[in-house]
Design a protein around this motif. Structure first.
Motif, PDB file in Angstrom:
ATOM      1  N   CYS B 191      -6.834   3.990   9.163  1.00 40.73           N
ATOM      2  CA  CYS B 191      -8.355   3.666   9.791  1.00 40.73           C
ATOM      3  C   CYS B 191      -9.339   2.911   9.313  1.00 40.73           C
ATOM      4  CB  CYS B 191      -8.794   5.226  10.399  1.00 40.73           C
ATOM      5  SG  CYS B 191      -9.512   5.828   8.997  1.00 40.73           S
ATOM      6  N   PHE B 192      -8.750   2.575   7.992  1.00 37.49           N
ATOM      7  CA  PHE B 192      -9.718   1.248   7.189  1.00 37.49           C
ATOM      8  C   PHE B 192      -8.755   0.201   6.764  1.00 37.49           C
ATOM      9  CE2 PHE B 192     -12.488   5.145   7.105  1.00 37.49           C
ATOM     10  CZ  PHE B 192     -13.542   4.378   7.417  1.00 37.49           C
ATOM     11  N   PRO B 193      -9.146  -0.865   6.620  1.00 39.09           N
ATOM     12  CA  PRO B 193      -8.521  -1.999   6.275  1.00 39.09           C
ATOM     13  C   PRO B 193      -7.869  -1.782   4.710  1.00 39.09           C
ATOM     14  CG  PRO B 193     -10.632  -2.857   6.639  1.00 39.09           C
ATOM     15  CD  PRO B 193     -10.640  -1.303   6.905  1.00 39.09           C
ATOM     16  N   THR B 194      -6.622  -2.040   4.430  1.00 39.97           N
ATOM     17  CA  THR B 194      -6.018  -1.397   3.096  1.00 39.97           C
ATOM     18  C   THR B 194      -6.632  -2.211   1.859  1.00 39.97           C
ATOM     19  OG1 THR B 194      -4.585  -3.432   3.507  1.00 39.97           O
ATOM     20  CG2 THR B 194      -3.612  -1.199   3.901  1.00 39.97           C
ATOM     21  N   ASP B 195      -7.736  -3.223   2.208  1.00 35.08           N
ATOM     22  CA  ASP B 195      -8.341  -3.660   0.818  1.00 35.08           C
ATOM     23  C   ASP B 195      -9.103  -2.804   0.231  1.00 35.08           C
ATOM     24  OD1 ASP B 195      -8.097  -6.958   1.573  1.00 35.08           O
ATOM     25  OD2 ASP B 195      -7.930  -5.729   3.257  1.00 35.08           O
ATOM     26  N   VAL B 196      -9.566  -1.736   0.976  1.00 32.82           N
ATOM     27  CA  VAL B 196     -10.538  -0.696   0.487  1.00 32.82           C
ATOM     28  C   VAL B 196      -9.738   0.162  -0.638  1.00 32.82           C
ATOM     29  CG1 VAL B 196     -11.815  -0.502   2.437  1.00 32.82           C
ATOM     30  CG2 VAL B 196     -10.307   1.122   1.977  1.00 32.82           C
ATOM     31  N   PHE B 197      -8.468   0.071  -0.700  1.00 33.42           N
ATOM     32  CA  PHE B 197      -7.795   0.831  -1.930  1.00 33.42           C
ATOM     33  C   PHE B 197      -7.525  -0.210  -3.133  1.00 33.42           C
ATOM     34  CE2 PHE B 197      -5.995   2.228   2.206  1.00 33.42           C
ATOM     35  CZ  PHE B 197      -6.418   3.715   2.153  1.00 33.42           C
ATOM     36  N   GLY B 198      -8.303  -1.157  -3.280  1.00 35.65           N
ATOM     37  CA  GLY B 198      -8.250  -1.919  -4.383  1.00 35.65           C
ATOM     38  C   GLY B 198      -7.017  -2.772  -4.281  1.00 35.65           C
ATOM     39  N   LYS B 199      -6.788  -3.755  -5.301  1.00 33.18           N
ATOM     40  CA  LYS B 199      -5.861  -4.729  -5.186  1.00 33.18           C
ATOM     41  C   LYS B 199      -4.440  -4.126  -5.233  1.00 33.18           C
ATOM     42  CE  LYS B 199      -5.174  -9.190  -6.428  1.00 33.18           C
ATOM     43  NZ  LYS B 199      -5.888 -10.474  -5.991  1.00 33.18           N
ATOM     44  N   ASN B 200      -4.244  -3.289  -6.175  1.00 32.24           N
ATOM     45  CA  ASN B 200      -2.935  -2.693  -6.339  1.00 32.24           C
ATOM     46  C   ASN B 200      -2.628  -1.799  -5.126  1.00 32.24           C
ATOM     47  OD1 ASN B 200      -2.569  -3.732  -9.017  1.00 32.24           O
ATOM     48  ND2 ASN B 200      -3.445  -2.176 -10.147  1.00 32.24           N
ATOM     49  N   GLY B 201      -3.560  -0.790  -4.738  1.00 25.43           N
ATOM     50  CA  GLY B 201      -3.306  -0.087  -3.671  1.00 25.43           C
ATOM     51  C   GLY B 201      -3.099  -0.820  -2.446  1.00 25.43           C
ATOM     52  N   SER B 202      -3.587  -1.820  -2.142  1.00 24.98           N
ATOM     53  CA  SER B 202      -3.541  -2.662  -1.079  1.00 24.98           C
ATOM     54  C   SER B 202      -1.881  -3.275  -1.064  1.00 24.98           C
ATOM     55  CB  SER B 202      -4.441  -3.912  -1.090  1.00 24.98           C
ATOM     56  OG  SER B 202      -4.042  -4.798  -0.056  1.00 24.98           O
ATOM     57  N   LEU B 203      -1.757  -3.687  -2.431  1.00 26.43           N
ATOM     58  CA  LEU B 203      -0.149  -4.342  -2.341  1.00 26.43           C
ATOM     59  C   LEU B 203       0.995  -3.047  -2.080  1.00 26.43           C
ATOM     60  CD1 LEU B 203      -0.177  -6.611  -5.584  1.00 26.43           C
ATOM     61  CD2 LEU B 203       0.067  -7.128  -3.166  1.00 26.43           C
ATOM     62  N   VAL B 204       0.592  -1.931  -2.524  1.00 30.06           N
ATOM     63  CA  VAL B 204       1.540  -0.821  -2.559  1.00 30.06           C
ATOM     64  C   VAL B 204       1.627  -0.622  -0.791  1.00 30.06           C
ATOM     65  CG1 VAL B 204       2.039   1.595  -2.491  1.00 30.06           C
ATOM     66  CG2 VAL B 204       1.395   0.324  -4.593  1.00 30.06           C
ATOM     67  N   PHE B 205       0.362  -0.543  -0.184  1.00 31.74           N
ATOM     68  CA  PHE B 205       0.558  -0.054   1.149  1.00 31.74           C
ATOM     69  C   PHE B 205       0.599  -1.204   2.300  1.00 31.74           C
ATOM     70  CE2 PHE B 205      -2.343   3.422  -0.442  1.00 31.74           C
ATOM     71  CZ  PHE B 205      -1.473   4.509  -0.111  1.00 31.74           C
ATOM     72  N   THR B 206       0.801  -2.540   1.533  1.00 33.54           N
ATOM     73  CA  THR B 206       1.051  -3.506   2.473  1.00 33.54           C
ATOM     74  C   THR B 206       2.661  -3.774   2.464  1.00 33.54           C
ATOM     75  OG1 THR B 206      -0.860  -4.310   2.060  1.00 33.54           O
ATOM     76  CG2 THR B 206       0.501  -5.852   3.150  1.00 33.54           C
ATOM     77  N   TYR B 207       3.183  -3.683   1.045  1.00 35.82           N
ATOM     78  CA  TYR B 207       4.630  -4.186   0.964  1.00 35.82           C
ATOM     79  C   TYR B 207       5.685  -3.177   0.542  1.00 35.82           C
ATOM     80  CZ  TYR B 207       2.349  -8.462   1.289  1.00 35.82           C
ATOM     81  OH  TYR B 207       1.728  -9.882   1.710  1.00 35.82           O
ATOM     82  N   LEU B 208       5.102  -1.984  -0.005  1.00 37.24           N
ATOM     83  CA  LEU B 208       6.128  -1.039  -0.223  1.00 37.24           C
ATOM     84  C   LEU B 208       6.369  -0.160   0.890  1.00 37.24           C
ATOM     85  CD1 LEU B 208       7.637  -0.355  -2.819  1.00 37.24           C
ATOM     86  CD2 LEU B 208       6.075   1.054  -3.337  1.00 37.24           C
TER      87      LEU B 208
END
Lengths: 328, 261
Positions: B191-208
């Motif tokens: 429910c929020f853009p993945t960017d709010v999880f920081g750079k690493n978090g965002s990478l994890v939740f986008t590609y992994l």
């Protein structure tokens, strides 16, 4: 003879089940290490069923009846053995095969609970691709036969068990299956509903030439419907043949019913046979099968007999005894 | 294909009739979903009273995101959410048998047998919010809308695959009541853009775990934060997720011994 509709050879189906020690400690332990053991639900059975036959599968709970039906329906993969239904290997679950059979389980329903049965029929019509006119005819015919015309538009959850079972049957028969597996279709039904159900199965079998396997632990169902029975217990076939012959095969005794003119001292009858019922002048005596005529003659010669008959023991008794492992 | 379209329509038909038996639910649902949306808007409002930029997202952009997320989640509830939630029950009670004997693809059938047509109504608040956010964001080309639509469709497929695989685990768990909790956890990530999880978090939740491709990436493409080519990745993840779910389901079915009666 033509190819049998159902052919089973050396079928085995084992389940792997884990054992749990009692108590909480046992439960925790079983989370980490489990002891498995095999349950031999079906252990090396073979039989063939021809077109249009109505065969009864009888056996106590856990005998392997349902497992066998599930293998025949393609729900379970056999551990080993050869299984063909209408020439198909059931567990491949080919739509072409599935369109030609139906499975009805007394304890499971396929009708949508909170909709009228009619809606489920329509859904099945789409799934089985039943043409419109054929659908109309079949629903009309079957609901007439089962006398449920007026409840098809009522929510299924508001129906009685008997009405629901009938509707289940219609749903299962919409696509005019050539093979029908009925697993305990009369379970939980009252005597009247049971009778209706039996009449229907019989009529359906005759009218549509469908091949039917029926399992039940009500002997009444089987007695009334099936010429041929397969008796199964602990995964093994104990008997496969005509229902009427089962008594001959398993019952070691016959029953002599005798009425006397005046009360008889039971002690004196001891050497005739085993006294099962004793109401002063009326006796029920079990005698060894081969000895029956001789013993009857002895009775007639030595006692004031009014009436005497020699009968086969009731089939229910015979089968119960077979399952108990003893001779009758 | 035509066969399955017909069955899908028949399923929607029965599902809506079933629903109408309990029609008051519909209004209750619209009320709660609108209320919860208003809550989120307040929440966004409060955050942006302190700052005008979070992880590169401005307030109208976040509102647009929230609107899109609402549209996504009502489509998902409409299509397959409830059906999938029922799967563990079928397995536990052995009802799956009744589906397995039918000449229809069982995965298709169990995934869509409980469509919830009334969820379409819940699109409304989401669309209103999107419209509101657009007033500050300015006009968008029709290509943009097309990309967004494509992205959301891929998102629905990605989520379907992932969630369906979770439900398939019930073949081994037998008792599996935590499936809906998995949905709620996933939902709070989505429910929020993945960017709010920081750079690493965002990478994890986008590609992994490709949760980011479900809503964030489509919205980023729409807002020109990501190049349109990213949609190809969306399509790839959608196909992968769907394919894996089919493989896993078929594997599980082989192991299914069905609850004995």
């Amino acid at each position: 003879m033509e190819d049998p509709v159902i052919k089973v050879k050396d079928l085995k189906k084992y389940y792997r089940i884990h054992q749990k020690e009692p108590g909480l400690a046992g439960s925790v332990k079983s989370l980490f290490s489990r002891k498995y053991y095999n349950v031999e639900a079906v252990n090396d059975i073979s039989f063939e069923i021809g077109e249009g036959e109505l065969v009864g599968f009888i056996g106590p709970n856990g005998a392997g009846k349902t497992t066998t039906l599930k293998v025949l329906s393609g729900l379970l993969y056999p551990t080993s053995g050869y299984v063909r239904v209408l020439g198909f290997e059931p567990f491949k679950r080919q739509p072409k095969f599935q369109k030609q059979f139906s499975l009805v389980m007394g304890q499971k329903n396929q009708l949508w609970w909170d909709l009228p049965a009619w809606e489920s029929f329509i859904l099945n019509k789409e799934i089985y691709e039943v043409p419109d006119n054929q659908f109309e005819t079949i629903v009309h015919e079957l609901s007439e036969m089962l006398e449920i015309k007026d409840i098809l538009k009522v929510q299924v959850r508001k129906l009685s068990l008997g009405q629901r079972m009938k509707a289940e049957l219609v749903a299962a028969l919409l696509h005019s299956p050539k093979v029908l597996f009925l697993d305990e279709p009369t379970i939980g039904l009252d005597v009247v509903a049971q009778k209706k159900m039996r009449d229907f199965v019989k009529e359906y079998n005759q009218q549509y030439k469908a091949t039917i396997i029926l399992t039940s632990h009500y002997m009444g169902d089987v007695k009334e419907l099936c010429k041929r029975v397969i008796v199964i217990d602990k995964g093994i076939i104990l008997y496969d043949g005509l229902l009427e012959k089962i008594v001959e095969k398993f019952a070691a005794h016959k029953v002599i019913k005798v009425d006397f003119e005046k009360p008889i001292d039971p002690e004196k009858l001891k050497n005739i046979g085993e006294i099962k019922e004793n109401e002063e002048m009326h006796y029920l005596i079990h005698v060894p099968r081969k000895e029956a005529p001789k013993r009857a003659a002895k009775l007639l010669d030595n006692f004031p007999v009014v009436d005497l008959t020699i009968e086969e023991p009731p089939i229910e008794d015979v089968i119960r005894q077979v399952f108990n492992g003893g001779k009758v | 294909m035509k066969y399955y379209l017909r069955i899908f329509l028949a399923l929607i038909n029965t599902a809506s009739k079933r629903y109408l038996e309990y029609r008051w639910n519909t209004f209750g649902n619209l009320v709660t979903s609108t209320l919860s949306l208003i809550l989120v808007i307040f929440f966004v409002d409060i955050i942006f009273s302190q700052t005008n930029n979070i992880a590169g997202w401005t307030k109208p952009e976040v509102l647009f995101f929230v609107g899109t997320f609402r549209v996504f989640s009502s489509l998902l509830s409409f299509l397959y959410l409830r059906s999938i939630n029922f799967i563990p029950k079928y397995i536990q009670r052995g009802d799956l048998d009744m589906f397995l004997v039918k000449p229809v693809n069982v995965q298709f059938y169990v995934s869509l047998c409980f469509t919830r047509v009334y969820e379409i109504i819940n699109l409304l608040p989401g669309i209103v919010l999107i419209g509101y956010a657009l007033q500050s964001l300015g006009g968008v080309s029709w290509e943009g809308w097309l990309l967004l639509l494509g992205g959301v469709i891929c998102g629905l497929l990605i989520f379907y695959g992932l969630y369906f695989m979770c439900a398939t685990l019930a073949f081994w768990f037998v008792q599996f009541n935590s499936l809906t909790s998995i949905y709620f956890v996933a939902n709070s990530f989505l429910c929020f853009p993945t960017d709010v999880f920081g750079k690493n978090g965002s990478l994890v939740f986008t590609y992994l775990i490709p949760l980011g491709f479900i809503v964030t990436v489509p919205v980023r493409i729409f807002l020109a934060k990501d190049p349109p080519l990213f949609l190809i990745l969306s399509v790839f993840f959608a196909a992968l997720s769907l394919w894996l779910s089919v493989k896993f389901w078929n594997y599980a079915l082989k192991h299914y011994t069905s609850a004995s009666s």
